[in-house]
Design a protein around this motif. Structure first.
Motif, PDB file in Angstrom:
ATOM      1  N   PRO A   1       6.178   2.122 -10.248  1.00  0.00           N
ATOM      2  CA  PRO A   1       4.988   1.773 -11.031  1.00  0.00           C
ATOM      3  C   PRO A   1       5.089   0.429 -11.742  1.00  0.00           C
ATOM      4  CG  PRO A   1       6.209   3.588 -12.051  1.00  0.00           C
ATOM      5  CD  PRO A   1       6.783   3.400 -10.687  1.00  0.00           C
ATOM      6  N   HIS A   2       6.291   0.040 -12.182  1.00  0.00           N
ATOM      7  CA  HIS A   2       6.390  -1.221 -12.917  1.00  0.00           C
ATOM      8  C   HIS A   2       6.390  -2.450 -12.011  1.00  0.00           C
ATOM      9  CE1 HIS A   2      10.627  -0.208 -12.049  1.00  0.00           C
ATOM     10  NE2 HIS A   2      10.841  -1.507 -12.073  1.00  0.00           N
ATOM     11  N   ARG A   3       6.398  -2.241 -10.679  1.00  0.00           N
ATOM     12  CA  ARG A   3       6.343  -3.392  -9.769  1.00  0.00           C
ATOM     13  C   ARG A   3       5.111  -3.385  -8.866  1.00  0.00           C
ATOM     14  NH1 ARG A   3      12.160  -2.741  -8.762  1.00  0.00           N
ATOM     15  NH2 ARG A   3      11.686  -1.874  -6.715  1.00  0.00           N
ATOM     16  N   ILE A   4       4.280  -2.353  -8.939  1.00  0.00           N
ATOM     17  CA  ILE A   4       3.193  -2.223  -7.978  1.00  0.00           C
ATOM     18  C   ILE A   4       2.210  -3.391  -8.067  1.00  0.00           C
ATOM     19  CG2 ILE A   4       1.813  -0.749  -9.502  1.00  0.00           C
ATOM     20  CD1 ILE A   4       2.070  -0.619  -5.634  1.00  0.00           C
ATOM     21  N   VAL A   5       1.899  -3.859  -9.283  1.00  0.00           N
ATOM     22  CA  VAL A   5       0.970  -4.982  -9.419  1.00  0.00           C
ATOM     23  C   VAL A   5       1.571  -6.235  -8.794  1.00  0.00           C
ATOM     24  CG1 VAL A   5      -0.128  -6.549 -11.072  1.00  0.00           C
ATOM     25  CG2 VAL A   5      -0.252  -4.074 -11.411  1.00  0.00           C
ATOM     26  N   HIS A   6       2.849  -6.490  -9.050  1.00  0.00           N
ATOM     27  CA  HIS A   6       3.503  -7.681  -8.474  1.00  0.00           C
ATOM     28  C   HIS A   6       3.525  -7.598  -6.947  1.00  0.00           C
ATOM     29  CE1 HIS A   6       4.567  -8.836 -12.484  1.00  0.00           C
ATOM     30  NE2 HIS A   6       5.368  -7.792 -12.661  1.00  0.00           N
ATOM     31  N   THR A   7       3.710  -6.402  -6.431  1.00  0.00           N
ATOM     32  CA  THR A   7       3.720  -6.234  -4.976  1.00  0.00           C
ATOM     33  C   THR A   7       2.345  -6.501  -4.386  1.00  0.00           C
ATOM     34  OG1 THR A   7       5.584  -4.708  -4.952  1.00  0.00           O
ATOM     35  CG2 THR A   7       4.036  -4.545  -3.126  1.00  0.00           C
ATOM     36  N   LEU A   8       1.303  -6.022  -5.040  1.00  0.00           N
ATOM     37  CA  LEU A   8      -0.060  -6.302  -4.561  1.00  0.00           C
ATOM     38  C   LEU A   8      -0.364  -7.794  -4.626  1.00  0.00           C
ATOM     39  CD1 LEU A   8      -2.050  -3.329  -6.112  1.00  0.00           C
ATOM     40  CD2 LEU A   8      -1.615  -3.735  -3.676  1.00  0.00           C
ATOM     41  N   GLU A   9       0.127  -8.467  -5.642  1.00  0.00           N
ATOM     42  CA  GLU A   9      -0.069  -9.919  -5.736  1.00  0.00           C
ATOM     43  C   GLU A   9       0.639 -10.626  -4.583  1.00  0.00           C
ATOM     44  OE1 GLU A   9      -0.498 -10.258 -10.616  1.00  0.00           O
ATOM     45  OE2 GLU A   9       1.440 -10.606  -9.639  1.00  0.00           O
ATOM     46  N   ALA A  10       1.838 -10.163  -4.241  1.00  0.00           N
ATOM     47  CA  ALA A  10       2.565 -10.745  -3.110  1.00  0.00           C
ATOM     48  C   ALA A  10       1.848 -10.448  -1.799  1.00  0.00           C
ATOM     49  CB  ALA A  10       3.996 -10.205  -3.073  1.00  0.00           C
ATOM     50  N   LEU A  11       1.296  -9.248  -1.668  1.00  0.00           N
ATOM     51  CA  LEU A  11       0.519  -8.916  -0.467  1.00  0.00           C
ATOM     52  C   LEU A  11      -0.723  -9.794  -0.366  1.00  0.00           C
ATOM     53  CD1 LEU A  11       0.740  -5.009  -0.422  1.00  0.00           C
ATOM     54  CD2 LEU A  11       1.557  -6.550   1.377  1.00  0.00           C
ATOM     55  N   GLN A  12      -1.341 -10.091  -1.515  1.00  0.00           N
ATOM     56  CA  GLN A  12      -2.503 -10.963  -1.498  1.00  0.00           C
ATOM     57  C   GLN A  12      -2.132 -12.354  -0.993  1.00  0.00           C
ATOM     58  OE1 GLN A  12      -5.598 -10.609  -1.706  1.00  0.00           O
ATOM     59  NE2 GLN A  12      -6.319 -12.699  -2.033  1.00  0.00           N
ATOM     60  N   GLU A  13      -0.936 -12.813  -1.340  1.00  0.00           N
ATOM     61  CA  GLU A  13      -0.474 -14.121  -0.863  1.00  0.00           C
ATOM     62  C   GLU A  13      -0.208 -14.110   0.636  1.00  0.00           C
ATOM     63  OE1 GLU A  13       2.931 -15.566  -2.921  1.00  0.00           O
ATOM     64  OE2 GLU A  13       2.099 -15.195  -4.913  1.00  0.00           O
ATOM     65  N   GLN A  14       0.438 -13.045   1.121  1.00  0.00           N
ATOM     66  CA  GLN A  14       0.934 -13.016   2.496  1.00  0.00           C
ATOM     67  C   GLN A  14      -0.019 -12.333   3.472  1.00  0.00           C
ATOM     68  OE1 GLN A  14       3.607 -14.507   3.478  1.00  0.00           O
ATOM     69  NE2 GLN A  14       4.647 -14.981   1.576  1.00  0.00           N
TER      70      GLN A  14
ATOM     71  N   ALA B   1      -3.592 -11.270   2.790  1.00  0.00           N
ATOM     72  CA  ALA B   1      -4.929 -11.111   2.229  1.00  0.00           C
ATOM     73  C   ALA B   1      -5.893 -10.627   3.313  1.00  0.00           C
ATOM     74  CB  ALA B   1      -5.417 -12.432   1.644  1.00  0.00           C
ATOM     75  N   GLY B   2      -6.739  -9.686   2.967  1.00  0.00           N
ATOM     76  CA  GLY B   2      -7.709  -9.174   3.923  1.00  0.00           C
ATOM     77  C   GLY B   2      -7.244  -7.971   4.711  1.00  0.00           C
ATOM     78  N   ARG B   3      -5.956  -7.652   4.663  1.00  0.00           N
ATOM     79  CA  ARG B   3      -5.456  -6.471   5.377  1.00  0.00           C
ATOM     80  C   ARG B   3      -5.938  -5.194   4.682  1.00  0.00           C
ATOM     81  NH1 ARG B   3      -0.357  -7.067   8.140  1.00  0.00           N
ATOM     82  NH2 ARG B   3      -0.334  -9.152   9.053  1.00  0.00           N
ATOM     83  N   ASP B   4      -6.079  -4.134   5.470  1.00  0.00           N
ATOM     84  CA  ASP B   4      -6.330  -2.814   4.904  1.00  0.00           C
ATOM     85  C   ASP B   4      -5.028  -2.285   4.310  1.00  0.00           C
ATOM     86  OD1 ASP B   4      -9.011  -2.628   5.536  1.00  0.00           O
ATOM     87  OD2 ASP B   4      -8.624  -1.776   7.517  1.00  0.00           O
ATOM     88  N   VAL B   5      -5.103  -1.845   3.061  1.00  0.00           N
ATOM     89  CA  VAL B   5      -3.932  -1.317   2.359  1.00  0.00           C
ATOM     90  C   VAL B   5      -4.303   0.026   1.735  1.00  0.00           C
ATOM     91  CG1 VAL B   5      -2.252  -1.701   0.506  1.00  0.00           C
ATOM     92  CG2 VAL B   5      -3.097  -3.645   1.846  1.00  0.00           C
ATOM     93  N   VAL B   6      -3.383   0.962   1.790  1.00  0.00           N
ATOM     94  CA  VAL B   6      -3.559   2.256   1.127  1.00  0.00           C
ATOM     95  C   VAL B   6      -2.401   2.447   0.157  1.00  0.00           C
ATOM     96  CG1 VAL B   6      -3.596   4.763   1.408  1.00  0.00           C
ATOM     97  CG2 VAL B   6      -4.842   3.312   3.027  1.00  0.00           C
ATOM     98  N   LEU B   7      -2.752   2.790  -1.077  1.00  0.00           N
ATOM     99  CA  LEU B   7      -1.746   3.186  -2.065  1.00  0.00           C
ATOM    100  C   LEU B   7      -1.808   4.698  -2.212  1.00  0.00           C
ATOM    101  CD1 LEU B   7      -2.288   0.565  -4.952  1.00  0.00           C
ATOM    102  CD2 LEU B   7      -0.792   0.397  -2.954  1.00  0.00           C
ATOM    103  N   ALA B   8      -0.728   5.373  -1.845  1.00  0.00           N
ATOM    104  CA  ALA B   8      -0.636   6.825  -2.005  1.00  0.00           C
ATOM    105  C   ALA B   8       0.222   7.086  -3.240  1.00  0.00           C
ATOM    106  CB  ALA B   8      -0.021   7.462  -0.767  1.00  0.00           C
TER     107      ALA B   8
END
Length: 285
Positions: A167-180, A182-189
């Motif tokens: 939980p303490h890294r999920i936002v940073h991971t989404l930010e990194a995914l946005q960089e690398q 962006a536009g992909r379908d992502v699911v957070l379970a």
């Protein structure tokens, strides 16, 4: 009992949240073994109490696993049956146990997996992204630079990507995914099998907006599932063999030096290598 009649190591999957998910076979094995090797004995003690069991336990985690091998092997040699469990889910899947299982297999010990809950499989079954091919990457690196590099390495894979996140890294991971990606379908379970189980779907950017709007959605343990890269379309020249291209260049009157430069640009490699190959082709004609 002696090493002539050794015991068995059972690798037992335990619930990832809902205790009702423990299989009847797993419960029976936990009741039958002599002792239990657990990632955290206090945490697993609650599961055993729920089952009404009182078994000798010893800890087995990433910091002491290698040191536990001989101890557990001696118990097996004496004929004891042992259960290996982690805090939740299937041992060895981003959890301790690999070193132990590898070493005991090398010593020809009897090892029996008892299948059951696994967070990554549970998440995939409810995510709605392709499951015919997927790559499990465990936990992404904690450091930002290493995390970005890992995603850079994975982003061209066409399989669905699955990894765990805290939980303490999920936002940073989404930010990194946005960089690398962006536009992909992502699911957070999130919080799988628990009271607040949630599946969030969107792009990295839209998921960041959802977590910002409702910080409660950033709580709990996550399985992150990312759609794979679209297939690379094969251009026509990629279907032509290297020799066919070289022969066509020579046939059109292109000089060896220029042909070598063209081949290096289109096919990769060093011009000197293509030059030597062109000379060989010319010598054959």
């Amino acid at each position: 009992m002696t090493d002539d009649n050794p015991g068995t190591l059972y690798v037992v999957a335990t619930p990832i949240g809902n205790l009702d998910d423990l299989t009847a076979r797993a419960a029976r094995v936990l009741g039958q073994v002599t002792r239990i090797a657990a990632e955290d004995t206090r945490h697993s003690g609650r599961l055993l109490a729920h089952l009404g069991l009182n078994k000798p336990m010893l800890s087995l985690h990433e910091h002491n696993e290698a040191r536990r091998v001989d101890t557990l092997d001696s118990y097996l040699a004496a004929g004891e049956d042992i259960a290996l469990i982690s805090d939740a889910g299937t041992p060895l899947i981003s959890d301790p146990g690999f070193v132990l299982v590898r070493e005991l297999r090398a010593r020809n010990r009897h090892i029996v997996p008892i299948p059951g809950p696994c967070a990554l499989i549970t998440a995939l079954s409810g995510a709605g992204l392709p499951t015919d091919r997927f790559v499990f990457a465990g936990f992404l690196p904690a450091k930002p630079g290493a995390r970005r590099q890992a995603l850079e390495d994975w982003k061209k894979r066409e399989e669905t990507l699955v990894f765990y996140e805290s939980p303490h890294r999920i936002v940073h991971t989404l930010e990194a995914l946005q960089e690398q990606m962006a536009g992909r379908d992502v699911v957070l379970a999130r919080e799988l099998t628990k009271t607040f189980e949630t599946f969030l779907h969107g792009t990295p950017a839209s998921l960041l907006e959802q977590l910002t709007a409702d910080p409660n959605q950033a709580r709990g343990e996550f399985v992150v599932i990312v759609a794979g890269a679209p297939p690379v379309e094969q251009s026509e020249h990629q279907d032509i063999s290297a020799d066919a291209l070289l022969e066509a260049l020579l046939a059109e009157g292109v000089g060896v030096k220029q042909s070598a430069a063209i081949a290096a640009r289109m096919l990769g490699g060093r011009k000197q290598v293509w030059y030597a190959r062109l000379q060989a082709i010319k010598g054959e004609h």
